[in-house]
Structures are given as C-alpha cells and as structure tokens.
Design an enzyme around this catalytic site. Structure first.
Site, PDB file in Angstrom:
ATOM      1  N   GLY A   1     -11.360  72.262 122.638  1.00  0.00           N
ATOM      2  CA  GLY A   1     -10.663  72.768 122.546  1.00  0.00           C
ATOM      3  C   GLY A   1     -11.180  73.504 121.356  1.00  0.00           C
TER       4      GLY A   1
ATOM      5  CG  LEU B   1     -21.368  65.927 119.525  1.00  0.00           C
ATOM      6  CD1 LEU B   1     -21.513  65.493 118.175  1.00  0.00           C
ATOM      7  CD2 LEU B   1     -19.471  66.285 119.668  1.00  0.00           C
TER       8      LEU B   1
ATOM      9  CG  HIS C   1     -23.016  51.800 122.087  1.00  0.00           C
ATOM     10  ND1 HIS C   1     -23.340  50.931 121.613  1.00  0.00           N
ATOM     11  CD2 HIS C   1     -24.153  52.992 121.959  1.00  0.00           C
ATOM     12  CE1 HIS C   1     -24.465  51.282 120.519  1.00  0.00           C
ATOM     13  NE2 HIS C   1     -24.922  52.645 120.994  1.00  0.00           N
TER      14      HIS C   1
ATOM     15  NE  ARG D   1     -26.820  53.781 123.616  1.00  0.00           N
ATOM     16  CZ  ARG D   1     -26.222  55.411 122.999  1.00  0.00           C
ATOM     17  NH1 ARG D   1     -25.720  55.352 123.320  1.00  0.00           N
ATOM     18  NH2 ARG D   1     -26.449  55.820 121.570  1.00  0.00           N
TER      19      ARG D   1
HETATM   20  C1  LIG Z   1     -17.971  56.836 117.479  1.00  0.00           C
HETATM   21  C2  LIG Z   1     -18.804  58.171 118.773  1.00  0.00           C
HETATM   22  C3  LIG Z   1     -20.140  58.368 117.909  1.00  0.00           C
HETATM   23  C4  LIG Z   1     -20.496  59.370 119.031  1.00  0.00           C
HETATM   24  N1  LIG Z   1     -21.820  60.165 118.522  1.00  0.00           N
HETATM   25  C5  LIG Z   1     -22.090  61.443 119.388  1.00  0.00           C
HETATM   26  C6  LIG Z   1     -23.492  62.073 119.449  1.00  0.00           C
HETATM   27  O1  LIG Z   1     -23.742  61.190 118.145  1.00  0.00           O
HETATM   28  N2  LIG Z   1     -24.169  62.765 119.791  1.00  0.00           N
HETATM   29  C7  LIG Z   1     -22.663  63.628 120.688  1.00  0.00           C
HETATM   30  O2  LIG Z   1     -23.072  64.644 121.629  1.00  0.00           O
HETATM   31  N3  LIG Z   1     -22.455  63.276 121.741  1.00  0.00           N
HETATM   32  C8  LIG Z   1     -20.936  61.834 120.582  1.00  0.00           C
HETATM   33  N4  LIG Z   1     -20.315  60.827 120.937  1.00  0.00           N
HETATM   34  C9  LIG Z   1     -19.050  61.773 122.194  1.00  0.00           C
HETATM   35  C10 LIG Z   1     -18.903  63.714 121.884  1.00  0.00           C
HETATM   36  O3  LIG Z   1     -18.157  62.894 120.618  1.00  0.00           O
HETATM   37  C11 LIG Z   1     -17.416  63.158 122.505  1.00  0.00           C
HETATM   38  O4  LIG Z   1     -17.940  63.194 124.054  1.00  0.00           O
HETATM   39  C12 LIG Z   1     -16.409  64.551 121.784  1.00  0.00           C
HETATM   40  O5  LIG Z   1     -16.181  64.613 120.455  1.00  0.00           O
HETATM   41  C13 LIG Z   1     -15.945  64.963 122.541  1.00  0.00           C
HETATM   42  O6  LIG Z   1     -14.861  66.452 122.814  1.00  0.00           O
HETATM   43  P1  LIG Z   1     -14.172  66.653 123.180  1.00  0.00           P
HETATM   44  O7  LIG Z   1     -13.280  68.225 122.677  1.00  0.00           O
HETATM   45  O8  LIG Z   1     -13.873  66.961 124.156  1.00  0.00           O
HETATM   46  O9  LIG Z   1     -12.751  65.410 122.946  1.00  0.00           O
HETATM   47  P2  LIG Z   1     -12.161  65.263 121.670  1.00  0.00           P
HETATM   48  O10 LIG Z   1     -12.803  65.856 120.737  1.00  0.00           O
HETATM   49  O11 LIG Z   1     -11.908  63.858 121.607  1.00  0.00           O
HETATM   50  O12 LIG Z   1     -10.673  66.457 121.228  1.00  0.00           O
HETATM   51  C14 LIG Z   1      -9.497  65.749 122.117  1.00  0.00           C
HETATM   52  C15 LIG Z   1      -8.382  66.525 121.500  1.00  0.00           C
HETATM   53  O13 LIG Z   1      -7.465  66.473 122.573  1.00  0.00           O
HETATM   54  C16 LIG Z   1      -6.598  66.561 122.302  1.00  0.00           C
HETATM   55  N5  LIG Z   1      -5.530  64.974 123.062  1.00  0.00           N
HETATM   56  C17 LIG Z   1      -5.288  64.261 123.484  1.00  0.00           C
HETATM   57  N6  LIG Z   1      -4.159  64.535 123.824  1.00  0.00           N
HETATM   58  C18 LIG Z   1      -3.806  65.157 124.002  1.00  0.00           C
HETATM   59  C19 LIG Z   1      -1.788  65.429 124.393  1.00  0.00           C
HETATM   60  N7  LIG Z   1      -1.601  63.876 124.974  1.00  0.00           N
HETATM   61  N8  LIG Z   1      -1.292  66.783 124.103  1.00  0.00           N
HETATM   62  C20 LIG Z   1      -2.295  67.136 123.118  1.00  0.00           C
HETATM   63  N9  LIG Z   1      -3.341  67.107 122.758  1.00  0.00           N
HETATM   64  C21 LIG Z   1      -3.942  65.489 122.790  1.00  0.00           C
HETATM   65  C22 LIG Z   1      -6.688  65.040 120.804  1.00  0.00           C
HETATM   66  O14 LIG Z   1      -5.183  64.981 120.125  1.00  0.00           O
HETATM   67  C23 LIG Z   1      -8.076  65.627 120.222  1.00  0.00           C
HETATM   68  O15 LIG Z   1      -7.872  66.971 119.759  1.00  0.00           O
HETATM   69  C24 LIG Z   1     -19.348  59.775 120.186  1.00  0.00           C
HETATM   70  C25 LIG Z   1     -18.429  59.890 120.450  1.00  0.00           C
HETATM   71  C26 LIG Z   1     -17.680  58.329 120.031  1.00  0.00           C
HETATM   72  C27 LIG Z   1     -16.686  57.800 120.233  1.00  0.00           C
END
Ligand SMILES: Cc1cc2nc3c(=O)[nH]c(=O)nc-3n(C[C@H](O)[C@H](O)[C@H](O)COP(=O)(O)OP(=O)(O)OC[C@H]3O[C@@H](n4cnc5c(N)ncnc54)[C@H](O)[C@@H]3O)c2cc1C
Ligand code: SF4
Ligand code: SF4
Ligand code: FES
Lengths: 569, 233
Positions: A15, A386, A230, A274
């Site tokens: 986002g 990421l 995991h 895994r």
């Molecule tokens: C513990 C952990 C470790 C990880 N480590 C890695 C790593 O080392 N390398 C890697 O590549 N990936 C990793 N991942 C995966 C990766 O972090 C995620 O896939 C990625 O950060 C998702 O990003 P995103 O922007 O799609 O969503 P998110 O970062 O989840 O952001 C979603 C956003 O949407 C908002 N939102 C949700 N619902 C609503 C709503 N109804 N209305 C308005 N806003 C809303 C939230 O508040 C948030 O701001 C990891 C995941 C986890 C859980």
C-alpha cells in the site's frame, strides 16, 4: 464526502509503495487508509529477508535461476511471465529501499551481503531489520503528497455494473461510518492467515478484509486453498520460531521422547523441507503421540544439546529471546512446545494483468499478500514476499494513477445507499444481544479449519468443514456487539473481521475440496501426488450472494514445463 | 489460585474513569494475554492495540504500574507487595488518546510531518554507494527503533510542550552517522534538531525503558557534540 482520485486501502509495504507511486502525479489527490498505523502492518514485523539477483556473493546467480527456483518452489503453479517480470524488477526495488534508508547487512566489501535461503539455488537473500521495509517506506510517505488516514477500515468496496465508486469505511478516530469516493482503488490489505486465529504467525489484523470485500463486490479470489504452514511456532501464542534451530541441529521429539522425523525423512531428519516437517508433526499429533490437547496439541523442539554460544549472542539469539519472552522457557534447560502455524497465504484477489495489477473490475487494482498474481504458485520461497510487495505495489500505484487521470468523476448515489445499509447494520448489531459470543465463532472457525483444512486434508474432512462453516455463518448473523461507543469501537472492527474470515474460509475450503491432488502446500492424504493433467491450473472462485462458484484458469508457462510427478509424503 | 485486580484506565469521547476487573491469577501470562482475556470474557468494549504480539512492531505500548512497557512482551507478575493484589494499566503518556489504551497515531503522523527535523531534506538522500561494515552495524543499532513511543511516555520534559519525541533524535543521529549523506544535508539536520537539544535533562529514563536497548539520551549528547564541532569548523 471525502474523495480521492486514487485511494489506497492498506498501509503495509504494498500500500505504501503504491501510494508513493501514485503521488508522483502532483495533480492527483491520493489517499491511503489503513486499519492500524502503517508501521504496525505485517511489513512492520517480518524476518527482513528479501530475494534479488545482485551477484554480490555468487557470480553465477541469474534471473533464470531466481525464476526457476520460484517456479519449482511453487510446484509449477506460478505464472511464468509474471515471475519473470518479478525477478527482473526485484533488484531495483531493493536498491530503492536501501536508498529510502532501509539498512541492509553488508559484506566485508561494503556490498549487500547475500545468503542462501531454503529452496534457493544461490545466495540471493538480502537481509535488513524486520521492520525496516515498513519504516523506510513510511519515511517517504511523510514527504509525499498523500493523505494518510490510519485507524480507518474498509467495510465494503462499492461497485455497480462493473464501475467502481469508492468504499465504505469505519473511521475509528471520528467514530463515523464514511463513504470515500475514488476514481481508482488499490487494495493492499495483506493476507488472511488469521482464519486459523491462534495457529498463525501473522499479526492480529491479517483477517483478509480486502480479499473478502473484493469477493463480495464480484471480484474472484484465486488459489485460496494454498496456505503456507511454517513447521514451528510456539503453541500458545503462535509466535514464530524460525528454521534456524533445526538447521543448527535441534531435535523434534514426540511424547515418547522419540526423534520422530526418522520415520518421515530418515536422511534429512529435522532438516527436511518445511512442508514435510509440518506434515510429520501433524501426523504425530493425530496418532496420539503429541502433547497437550486440541489447539494446544504440540511436539517438542529440543535445543538442550546445542552449543550455548549459539544461543547466547550467536546465530540462535533470536530463538533464545523468543523462547524466554513468549514461552518463558530457557531453551538450554527445557524443550520448546511447538506446532505448525499458518505463515503466509499464497492465494488472494485475482489479478488478471501483472503489468498493471488489474482485477476484473476496471479501476480496481490489488497488490501484496492480498493479491494473487500468481508469483508463489502452490508455495512461496522465503524472501520472495517482501520484494513482491514493493515491486507490485509500485506497479499497482502507477496503473491506478493512470486510470484516475482519464476516469470521469462520478457522483454517487451508490455510495449513499451503501452507507445507509452500513449505518442500519451498525444500529442493528449494537442493539442486539449475541446468542453466541463473537470470539467463540472465530475460535470455532479456526478449530474447524485447522483440523479439516489445515496441514493434512482429505475429502471427508473438507466436506465436514463446509458444513461447519455454513453453521457458523448462520450463527454469525445472530451475533451483535456489546460496545455501543462510536469512537475506537474495536468490537465492531472485530465483528467485521470475523465476517470476512468466514467469507474467505468457505472459498478456501471449496478450493481445497475440489483440488483432488497434492501440490505444494496443499496436501491431500487421499490424493498423495500432483496431477498435472487435471489440476495444473488456477482455482478461481466467485461469490454471488451466498453462492460460491468455482472455475479454473490455465497456468501461464513460458519456458519451463513441469517435472512430472513430485514426491510428497 | 488467588485473585488479581486489574485496574484499567478507560476513556471514551464522554468520560474517563478507572475500571476494575477481578480475575483468577495465572502465572507466566503477558499483559496482552490479560487484556485479551478481559476483552473476550468480561468486557468486549475494552479497547487496546496489539498487532504482531511478538515484540517487533511497537504497537502495544502501555503503562503497567506506572512503567511504560510493551504489553505483548511483558509478563504480568502477581504484585506480592501490594496488599490487595492490584495492578494498573494505563495508556502511554505524551500522546493523544483515541480510546481507552489506544494512542491516536494519525495525529502523531501529522505532528511528525511538522516536527520531523530531517524531513525538509529531499527524499532519496541515501544513495547506495558502499558503506563500511562497522558503520553499518552502528546504524543498525539505531535503526532498531520501532517507534513504539515508550521513550516519549517516560520522558519528563515532553509534557512541558516545547520538546520533541526522543525517538526523533535517534532517527536524526542515525542519519548524520551515515557516510552516504553529504555535509550540507548533515548540517541541515543538525540545524533542525539543535533548538530542542538543550531541553533534555539527561535523566536517562528514555533509554532505561527502551525495549530495543536504544538510548535517545546518548543520541542527544552525540548530536550536541556534532553541533558543536560544526559550529567550530
Ligand atoms: C512473522 C513473519 C515474518 C515474515 N518474514 C518475511 C521475510 O523475511 N521475507 C519475506 O519476503 N516475507 C516475509 N513475511 C511475509 C511478508 O512480511 C508479508 O507477505 C508482507 O509484509 C505483506 O505485505 P502487504 O503490504 O501485502 O500487507 P501487510 O503488510 O499485511 O499490510 C496490510 C495493511 O492493510 C491494512 N488493512 C488490513 N485490513 C484493512 C481494512 N479492513 N481496512 C483498511 N486497511 C486494512 C493493515 O492495517 C496494513 O496496514 C513474513 C511474514 C510474517 C508473518
Ligand atoms: S527509541 Fe526505543 S523506546 Fe523510543 S520509540 Fe524507539 S524503540 Fe521505542
Ligand atoms: S534523557 Fe532527555 S530525552 Fe531521555 S527521558 Fe530524560 S529528558 Fe527525555
Ligand atoms: S504487538 Fe507488536 S510489539 Fe507488541
């Protein structure tokens, strides 16, 4: 009425990157809403590993290798044209993050140090701090010409006759239900790991809101049945224990104190993939060789024989901290109670063009974990999420801006009537006494999914899950909320989240039931092999009112053909 | 098992009050666990914020018995010394409160835009020319700041109104330590933070409470030294 040319929904990596890109058009009004502050998104609490070909540690790495690892890691379900685009754009996206201030770990020559991750054929993962991607983007967002509204939740995507009008949102800060008009919208709300509630490593907000509102608005979900588990999370809290202890030689023990991996992977033992480790643990628990009960069933991860220095300041310091803080266990004294947990959701909003991240509704785009392009196919390589988020966040932001530049300003009876519907709903549920507490519905859903649509799946369990989800959906309509305040009503937010999780759970179960094969993370004990003839294709699920329809779409294969039957357990 | 009384400070648009919840004590549970238990079993209107529940994202700062901590990493110990086995949970100091324990980060963002001293710089100021390993390690230790706001809550000067959030100095110090920015940029950052430096009384409370082991106080000292040496040259 609040209105934007481009509205970004979700303040994670996808986002924020989308908002930055859209805001490059200074004549466009860009807004970003998010459920929590962007710093608290999943992107704000990752492991910090990002894959890209830089050849810093290995001259022989190449885009082809990164693509092929991604394709095979995803059991050939990923779309190869999108993967090709992804791997080629990943290095620039990571360089940009570094320029934005994300501090990467460097090698002795001062270049980003790259390490080899599981499933990668070369040292390709660049490491930064877990929260750094979010913080770097957030710093830029503060500069950019973007209106940021955090603590604002999307409830509905308002679409009529394939035209998007905007969204209905709940603004926690003012306590109001608000319509937000927009010419184009990027959904970037993250994954839906929380459908398994306590059995996930993901943050509390990963309830798949964006995926559900899209399904409700007529946009399909793709491949929802593919869930990455995991093998090791603390049983109580779901907090992640990384692969590192197993890599360093930790044992997995059942209730007979046996290293049970000898029965599943006698050579690799605890170092098996895994998927395999997760399946083995669940099989042990099902056979009654676990400890604890129900969702608390677990096995033990034993680090007692490992070198103390690994834990104290060495490569396992993070594990040591996590164990002591969240399980209150000193891993040198006693073994850790662990169980597999949902870590990532490969499926999501159906993207029909990876060049733009467009959905089937003109003007609606999606990126990040909520979207399915598909890059990860049937399973994701660590470190690919990421970069996906930043690469395609940028693509979606650019495309949404372009769309908004030529789209007419619409006015907007559709938003008014949608708003009215939500106002009535709020009134109705806040006057209603629940016959069943909301968290109970959520927990029963999680339990149903874990047992029947979890690591090990079969026809009988999946059918059972469908029946139970229907019952829970019905119960859900009988619930209300006790908090009648308008501002900061977390009860209402959770009500909406649980509705969304039920919506997705059904799609996920239907996808799993109809996929009569094993592929990647989708393990069917009644169909133990992959079946390329019948199932090398994407599941596409649509929803009309309460009817779900399933269809399939071919996988795009440009270069590489599947290898044939893969060996699962 | 004995009971425990958890006093939670509640606030909505109309009133603020202290609410007492009586629960059966269980050892080894975090403040986040207790808040969830209250919310799901006693009073679903209680509002608090948590996201990662693993000490990584900085969402869950609260005050437990007067000390600013992360709710998800802090175990609630049975207060032996207190005769009625009571503990108190309040929102962090120094922030606008949205509801109960929830901080209004949206207004913080707005104020960051105004106050953040380095934001007058162009974006992309960090080009990726190479950097030494030592420098990078130093920067990592400062970039560990997750903006949880605990240092703000502990700072005795913030309430006087003319100071800025201690974590801002951590960010400023992180930036001037970076060999990839030029002297002009460095000077600009220093100019921007300089008016605030002298308000800090070096009490060290910020650093003592920081869950990431960062010392904003030390950052302030280093910024002051950098200002001095710039002025001399
Ligand atoms: C513990 C952990 C470790 C990880 N480590 C890695 C790593 O080392 N390398 C890697 O590549 N990936 C990793 N991942 C995966 C990766 O972090 C995620 O896939 C990625 O950060 C998702 O990003 P995103 O922007 O799609 O969503 P998110 O970062 O989840 O952001 C979603 C956003 O949407 C908002 N939102 C949700 N619902 C609503 C709503 N109804 N209305 C308005 N806003 C809303 C939230 O508040 C948030 O701001 C990891 C995941 C986890 C859980
Ligand atoms: S310096 Fe420490 S206490 Fe202050 S915001 Fe950063 S992490 Fe939190
Ligand atoms: S050392 Fe300075 S910044 Fe830190 S708490 Fe004390 S007065 Fe505030
Ligand atoms: S919830 Fe993320 S630090 Fe506590």
């Amino acid at each position: 009425m609040i209105s934007f040319d481009v509205l970004i929904v979700g303040g994670g990596g996808a986002g924020m990157r989308a908002a930055l890109e859209a805001s490059k058009h200074s004549n466009l009004k860009v807004g970003i809403i998010s459920k929590t502050s962007p710093l608290r998104s999943t992107t704000g609490c990752t492991g910090g590993g990002l894959n890209a070909v830089f050849n810093n540690s290995d001259d022989t790495d190449s885009f082809e290798k990164h693509a092929y690892d991604t394709i095979t890691g995803g059991s050939f379900l990923g779309d190869q044209d999108a993967i090709d685009f992804f791997v080629k754009h990943s290095p620039d996206a990571i360089t940009e993050l570094a320029e934005f201030g994300a501090p990467f770990f460097l090698d002795s020559s001062g270049k980003i140090s790259q390490r080899q991750g599981p499933g990668s054929s070369a040292p390709r993962t660049c490491w930064t701090l877990g929260h750094a991607t979010a913080h770097a983007l957030y710093d830029q967002l503060l500069y950019a010409n973007v209106t940021e509204l955090s603590m604002c939740n999307i409830l509905e995507l308002v679409v009529t006759d394939s035209a998007v009008h905007g969204v209905i949102a709940y603004d926690s800060l003012t306590g109001k239900l608000i319509p937000i008009a927009a010419k184009s919208i990027v959904i970037a709300t993250g994954g839906y790991g929380r459908v398994y509630w306590s059995r996930t490593t993901t943050p509390l907000g990963c309830t798949g809101d964006g995926v559900a509102v899209c399904l409700n608005a007529g946009i399909p979900v793709k491949d929802p049945e593919f869930i990455q588990f995991h093998p090791s999370a603390l049983v109580d809290s779901g907090v992640l224990i990384s692969d590192a202890p197993r890599t360093e030689g930790a044992y997995l023990l059942n209730n007979r104190n046996e290293r049970f991996m000898k029965n599943y992977a006698p050579e690799q033992m605890e170092k098996a993939t895994r998927d395999l480790v997760a399946i083995a643990i669940e099989k042990e628990i099902e056979a009654g060789r676990g400890l604890g009960h129900e969702l608390n069933s677990h096995v033990l991860l034993d680090l007692r024989h490992l070198d103390k220095n690994l834990l104290h300041g060495g490569r396992l310091s993070q594990t040591d901290y996590t164990a002591k803080t969240f399980a209150l266990v000193d891993p040198l004294q006693s073994p850790l109670p662990i169980r597999p947990s949902c870590h990532f959701t490969m499926g999501g909003i159906d993207i029909v063009d990876y060049h733009t991240c467009a959905t089937i509704i003109p003007g609606v785009f999606a990126a990040g974990e909520c979207a399915c392009l598909s890059i990860h196919g049937a399973n994701r390589l660590g470190g690919n999420a990421l970069p996906e988020v930043v690469v395609f966040g940028k693509v979606a932001g650019a495309a949404a801006a372009l769309f908004a530049l030529t789209a007419p300003q619409q006015y907007d009876f559709a938003l008014d009537s949608a708003l009215q519907k939500w106002q009535e709903k709020f009134k109705y549920i806040s006057n209603k006494k629940s016959s069943i507490p909301l968290p109970e519905i959520r927990d029963r859903l999680a339990q149903t999914l874990w047992h029947n649509v979890g690591v090990i799946r079969d026809e009988q369990r999946l059918n059972k899950a469908i029946v139970e989800i229907d019952i829970l959906q019905d119960r859900y309509t009988q619930t209300g909320i006790a908090d009648t305040n308008h501002i900061g009503n977390t009860d209402f937010i959770h009500y909406a989240e649980i509705g969304n999780m039920l919506t997705i759970a059904k799609a996920l179960t239907i996808g799993a039931l109809n996929r009569r094969e094993t592929r990647g993370s989708h393990f069917r004990s009644d169909y133990c092999n992959n079946d390329d003839t019948s199932f090398l294709k994407h599941t596409i699920i649509t929803k009309e009112d309460n009817r779900y329809n399933i269809s399939y779409r071919p996988v795009t294969m440009t270069k590489y053909l599947p290898v044939g039957v893969e060996k699962y357990v | 098992m004995s009971d425990i009384i958890i006093k939670v400070s509640r606030r909505n648009s109309e009133t603020s009050f202290i609410q007492e919840y009586r629960l059966t004590y269980q050892p080894a549970k975090t403040v986040f666990w207790w808040l969830t238990k209250i919310k799901e079993e006693i009073d679903s209107s209680l509002a608090f914020e948590c996201s990662c529940r693993s000490g990584l994202c900085g969402a869950c700062g609260i005050k437990l018995n007067g000390h600013s901590v992360l709710a998800c990493t802090t175990t609630l110990k049975l207060p032996q010394s207190s005769p009625n086995r009571t503990c108190t949970i309040e929102p962090l100091n120094g922030f606008p409160i949205l509801r109960d324990l929830i901080i209004d980060w949206r207004s913080i963002t707005d104020s960051l835009k105004i106050k953040s001293p380095w934001l007058s710089q162009q974006p992309n100021m960090l080009n990726t020319s190479i950097q030494s390993k030592e420098e990078s390690a130093h920067i990592h230790s400062l970039a560990a700041c997750m903006m949880c706001g605990i240092c703000v809550s502990e700072c005795p000067i913030i309430s006087q109104g003319h100071f800025i959030e201690p974590f801002i100095f951590v960010k400023a110090y992180r930036l001037i330590s970076d060999s990839r920015i030029n002297n002009q940029q460095r000077q600009q950052i220093l100019q921007n933070v300089q008016p605030y430096l002298a308000y800090c009384i070096q009490c060290g409370r910020c650093g003592n409470a920081c869950p990431k082991g960062i010392s904003p106080a030390a950052a302030i000292t280093c910024l002051q030294q950098a200002v001095n040496s710039f002025q001399q040259s």
